[in-house]
Design an enzyme around this catalytic site. Structure first.
Site, PDB file in Angstrom:
ATOM      1  N   HIS A  62     -14.101  12.742   0.449  1.00 52.20           N
ATOM      2  CA  HIS A  62     -14.604  12.443  -0.791  1.00 52.20           C
ATOM      3  C   HIS A  62     -15.786  11.320  -1.032  1.00 52.20           C
ATOM      4  O   HIS A  62     -16.272  11.386   0.353  1.00 52.20           O
ATOM      5  CB  HIS A  62     -13.639  11.204  -1.878  1.00 52.20           C
ATOM      6  CG  HIS A  62     -12.960  10.218  -1.237  1.00 52.20           C
ATOM      7  ND1 HIS A  62     -12.233  10.420  -0.005  1.00 52.20           N
ATOM      8  CD2 HIS A  62     -12.656   9.652  -1.883  1.00 52.20           C
ATOM      9  CE1 HIS A  62     -12.277   9.055   0.635  1.00 52.20           C
ATOM     10  NE2 HIS A  62     -11.902   9.030  -0.455  1.00 52.20           N
ATOM     11  N   HIS A  64     -16.233   8.192  -1.964  1.00 55.89           N
ATOM     12  CA  HIS A  64     -15.947   6.472  -1.820  1.00 55.89           C
ATOM     13  C   HIS A  64     -16.706   5.879  -0.088  1.00 55.89           C
ATOM     14  O   HIS A  64     -16.968   6.791   0.808  1.00 55.89           O
ATOM     15  CB  HIS A  64     -14.701   6.538  -1.685  1.00 55.89           C
ATOM     16  CG  HIS A  64     -13.897   6.376  -2.787  1.00 55.89           C
ATOM     17  ND1 HIS A  64     -12.711   6.454  -2.721  1.00 55.89           N
ATOM     18  CD2 HIS A  64     -14.113   6.004  -3.852  1.00 55.89           C
ATOM     19  CE1 HIS A  64     -11.985   6.090  -4.684  1.00 55.89           C
ATOM     20  NE2 HIS A  64     -12.520   6.246  -4.890  1.00 55.89           N
ATOM     21  N   ASP A  66     -16.647   3.512   1.983  1.00 55.12           N
ATOM     22  CA  ASP A  66     -16.285   3.714   3.081  1.00 55.12           C
ATOM     23  C   ASP A  66     -15.604   5.386   4.050  1.00 55.12           C
ATOM     24  O   ASP A  66     -14.806   5.050   5.237  1.00 55.12           O
ATOM     25  CB  ASP A  66     -14.801   2.590   3.102  1.00 55.12           C
ATOM     26  CG  ASP A  66     -13.670   3.122   2.146  1.00 55.12           C
ATOM     27  OD1 ASP A  66     -13.978   4.102   0.732  1.00 55.12           O
ATOM     28  OD2 ASP A  66     -12.880   3.403   2.833  1.00 55.12           O
ATOM     29  N   HIS A  67     -16.332   5.907   3.088  1.00 57.09           N
ATOM     30  CA  HIS A  67     -15.933   7.652   3.849  1.00 57.09           C
ATOM     31  C   HIS A  67     -17.417   8.071   3.734  1.00 57.09           C
ATOM     32  O   HIS A  67     -17.511   9.218   4.227  1.00 57.09           O
ATOM     33  CB  HIS A  67     -15.531   8.013   2.841  1.00 57.09           C
ATOM     34  CG  HIS A  67     -13.845   7.539   2.473  1.00 57.09           C
ATOM     35  ND1 HIS A  67     -12.872   8.541   3.488  1.00 57.09           N
ATOM     36  CD2 HIS A  67     -12.648   6.708   2.414  1.00 57.09           C
ATOM     37  CE1 HIS A  67     -11.483   7.406   4.035  1.00 57.09           C
ATOM     38  NE2 HIS A  67     -11.708   7.181   2.840  1.00 57.09           N
ATOM     39  N   HIS A 123      -6.757  10.754  -5.907  1.00 63.70           N
ATOM     40  CA  HIS A 123      -7.625   9.781  -5.613  1.00 63.70           C
ATOM     41  C   HIS A 123      -7.801   9.765  -6.146  1.00 63.70           C
ATOM     42  O   HIS A 123      -9.146   8.620  -6.446  1.00 63.70           O
ATOM     43  CB  HIS A 123      -7.260   9.917  -4.318  1.00 63.70           C
ATOM     44  CG  HIS A 123      -8.164   8.193  -4.211  1.00 63.70           C
ATOM     45  ND1 HIS A 123      -7.378   6.962  -3.592  1.00 63.70           N
ATOM     46  CD2 HIS A 123      -9.634   8.244  -3.184  1.00 63.70           C
ATOM     47  CE1 HIS A 123      -8.346   6.203  -2.850  1.00 63.70           C
ATOM     48  NE2 HIS A 123      -9.488   7.288  -2.432  1.00 63.70           N
ATOM     49  N   ASP A 140      -8.183  10.104   1.735  1.00 65.13           N
ATOM     50  CA  ASP A 140      -7.043   8.481   0.580  1.00 65.13           C
ATOM     51  C   ASP A 140      -6.295  10.144  -0.007  1.00 65.13           C
ATOM     52  O   ASP A 140      -5.585   9.134  -0.874  1.00 65.13           O
ATOM     53  CB  ASP A 140      -8.299   7.887   0.173  1.00 65.13           C
ATOM     54  CG  ASP A 140      -8.632   7.305   0.991  1.00 65.13           C
ATOM     55  OD1 ASP A 140      -8.663   6.979   2.414  1.00 65.13           O
ATOM     56  OD2 ASP A 140      -9.598   6.070   0.856  1.00 65.13           O
ATOM     57  N   HIS A 178      -7.308   6.036   6.153  1.00 63.82           N
ATOM     58  CA  HIS A 178      -6.502   4.459   6.687  1.00 63.82           C
ATOM     59  C   HIS A 178      -5.342   4.088   7.900  1.00 63.82           C
ATOM     60  O   HIS A 178      -4.626   5.178   7.741  1.00 63.82           O
ATOM     61  CB  HIS A 178      -6.296   3.876   5.836  1.00 63.82           C
ATOM     62  CG  HIS A 178      -7.547   4.083   4.797  1.00 63.82           C
ATOM     63  ND1 HIS A 178      -8.514   2.290   5.242  1.00 63.82           N
ATOM     64  CD2 HIS A 178      -8.576   4.541   3.797  1.00 63.82           C
ATOM     65  CE1 HIS A 178      -9.966   2.489   3.914  1.00 63.82           C
ATOM     66  NE2 HIS A 178      -9.327   4.127   3.332  1.00 63.82           N
TER      67      HIS A 178
END
Ligand SMILES: [Zn+2]
Length: 267
Positions: A62, A64, A66-67, A123, A140, A178
């Site tokens: 996805h 985001h 942080d990915h 999400h 996530d 995570h």
């Protein structure tokens, strides 16, 4: 450290405070790896240097930051070598994507890898998972003993997505985005204080974390026993959600919605 299964070797690379970037060793091309959700480039480059491996492809679950945040730098680093495919969901928020996948079979024949790509909105709306070789990379959406926050989807969508994942074989190894397992288990045990499997799992997670080891991968079979978000159809979970909401709930999707809102405020 590696996690072996009969087909795949997968290494965790830690990023930020609690992210995992998963590196999958190619079963066909020794020394080549696929990175899943590289939110940061530096720890991936360090692991590639340490192990002498080369990056062959990037999978994204996805959009985001942080990915996906490390993708551009990883591509710059590999410039000159064979182009590295960046494979993920169709989404304008992923500018580095070279191949969009939805619900299909993703074949990477040179690397000896193939994955089913599963749309799992909730999400985010375009979130996907990669499932193959007995492994699930679910970003996530599903965490061990928990699930992601619903930033874009509805409880009905997110619950349906978790049901899609729950239907995969129980021996499937679950590689989440995570390290949230210990905190998730505190919530799981607030929902089901007498869940013996969750109590036992809490002990083993505490030992792993005290030794500095990841709690992941989990397995779907274990998640079905301990993860309240995969247990919304269980009477004990529904009763607990109803007690929290102070009203009768009509079915698993409503139970899911109450659990998700309860967890959002849970400390
Ligand atoms: Zn996310």
């Amino acid at each position: 450290m590696s996690i072996h299964d009969p087909h795949l070797t997968v290494r965790p690379v830690r990023a930020f405070a609690d992210n995992y970037i998963w590196l999958i060793d190619s079963p066909r091309r020794p020394g080549f790896v696929v990175a899943v959700d590289p939110g940061e480039a530096a720890p991936v480059l360090e692991e590639l240097r340490r192990s002498g491996a080369s990056l062959a492809a990037i999978l994204l679950t996805h959009h985001h930051p942080d990915h996906i945040g490390g993708v551009a730098e990883l591509l710059r680093h590999a410039a000159g070598a064979a182009p590295i495919p960046v494979i993920g969901p169709e989404d304008a928020r992923i500018p580095t994507l070279t191949r969009a996948v939805h619900a299909e079979c993703l074949e990477l024949p040179d690397l000896g890898l193939s994955f089913e790509t599963l749309p799992i909105p909730g999400h985010t709306l375009s979130h996907i998972a990669f499932w193959g070789h007995g492994a699930l990379f679910c970003g996530d959406t599903l965490f061990s003993a928990g699930c992601g926050r619903m930033f874009e989807g509805t409880p009905i969508q997110m619950n349906a997505s978790l049901n899609t994942l729950r239907a995969l074989p129980p021996e499937t190894r679950v590689f989440c985005g995570h390290e949230y397992t210990a905190a998730n288990l505190r919530f799981a045990l607030a929902v089901e204080p007498l869940n013996g499997a969750a109590l036992e799992y809490q002990g083993s997670v505490q030992r792993l974390r005290a030794a500095g080891e990841p709690s992941l991968p989990s397995t779907l079979g274990l998640e079905i026993q301990v993860n309240p978000f995969l247990r919304c159809d269980q009477a004990v979970v529904a009763r607990s959600a109803e007690a929290h909401a102070g009203k009768r709930l009509d079915g698993p999707a409503e139970v899911f919605g109450v659990l998700r809102a309860w967890k959002d405020g849970f400390r």
